[in-house]
Design an enzyme around this catalytic site. Structure first.
Site, short mmCIF file in Angstrom:
data_model
loop_
_atom_site.label_atom_id
_atom_site.label_comp_id
_atom_site.label_asym_id
_atom_site.label_seq_id
_atom_site.Cartn_x
_atom_site.Cartn_y
_atom_site.Cartn_z
N ARG A 83 -5.11 3.39 -6.39
CA ARG A 83 -4.68 2.60 -5.23
C ARG A 83 -4.53 3.45 -3.96
O ARG A 83 -4.29 2.90 -2.89
CB ARG A 83 -3.36 1.88 -5.56
CG ARG A 83 -3.61 0.75 -6.55
CD ARG A 83 -2.47 -0.22 -6.77
NE ARG A 83 -1.33 -0.09 -5.93
CZ ARG A 83 -0.09 0.21 -6.33
NH1 ARG A 83 0.15 0.41 -7.60
NH2 ARG A 83 0.91 0.28 -5.47
N ASN A 84 -4.68 4.76 -4.08
CA ASN A 84 -4.64 5.59 -2.86
C ASN A 84 -5.94 5.32 -2.10
O ASN A 84 -7.02 5.32 -2.68
CB ASN A 84 -4.49 7.07 -3.19
CG ASN A 84 -4.16 7.87 -1.95
OD1 ASN A 84 -4.94 7.91 -1.00
ND2 ASN A 84 -3.00 8.50 -1.94
N ARG A 85 -5.81 5.14 -0.80
CA ARG A 85 -6.96 4.72 0.01
C ARG A 85 -7.70 5.88 0.69
O ARG A 85 -8.57 5.66 1.52
CB ARG A 85 -6.47 3.69 1.04
CG ARG A 85 -5.92 2.46 0.30
CD ARG A 85 -5.00 1.60 1.09
NE ARG A 85 -3.80 2.31 1.51
CZ ARG A 85 -2.91 1.80 2.36
NH1 ARG A 85 -3.10 0.61 2.87
NH2 ARG A 85 -1.84 2.48 2.71
#
Length: 159
Positions: free
Chosen positions: A39-41
């Site tokens: 979920r880290n962008r």
């Protein structure tokens, strides 16, 4: 429990931009590479900024960074941390940036988020004397900042 940063920085003699995170998340520590939480962008934002496909796998991510003259590391070499929570970081020891700064023509240093910036200013700025520019964190904890806003802010890397 004290955690130690176990994987090396990414850079080469052409790196002009240095991006510093705070300390690797649990997922990143498990994978042995940066921004490993799905979920880290970070990778999505960089791909959008530079107009390419989001790199998959450590080799592709490393090649992507180097192709765009980006060095990547973290401010903290070791610390006490609970899970992946930057807010829980205590007794931090900074990384030695000499390895990168002596080998590459770094012209600008960026922090991925306010915690990385604050840690840099406290642990590394006095030693290295190089200013840092903070960018909004790509962490899922910074959910208030949309991907579009991140991409817009991170476009400064192209200058």
């Amino acid at each position: 429990m004290r955690e130690i940063h176990t994987f090396p920085p990414v850079f080469d003699e052409s790196s002009e931009i240095l991006i510093l995170g705070s300390f690797p998340s649990v997922k990143s520590r498990e994978q042995g590479f940066y921004y490993g939480h799905p979920r880290n962008r970070f990778w999505k934002v960089l791909a959008a900024v530079f107009g390419g496909a989001e790199p998959q796998g450590i080799d592709a991510k490393t090649a992507f960074l180097l192709a765009h003259k980006i060095a990547l590391w973290d401010v903290v070499a070791s610390c006490e941390i609970t899970g992946s929570s930057d807010a829980s970081i205590k007794n931090a020891v900074g990384n030695d940036l000499d390895m990168i700064l002596s080998a590459a023509p770094i012209r600008k240093i960026f922090a991925n988020g306010k915690t990385a910036e604050a840690l840099y200013r406290r642990l590394l700025l006095p030693r290295f004397g190089r200013e840092i520019t903070v960018l909004p964190s790509t962490s899922p904890a910074n959910a208030a900042c949309s991907v579009e806003k991140l991409i817009s802010a991170w476009r400064v890397l192209q200058q």
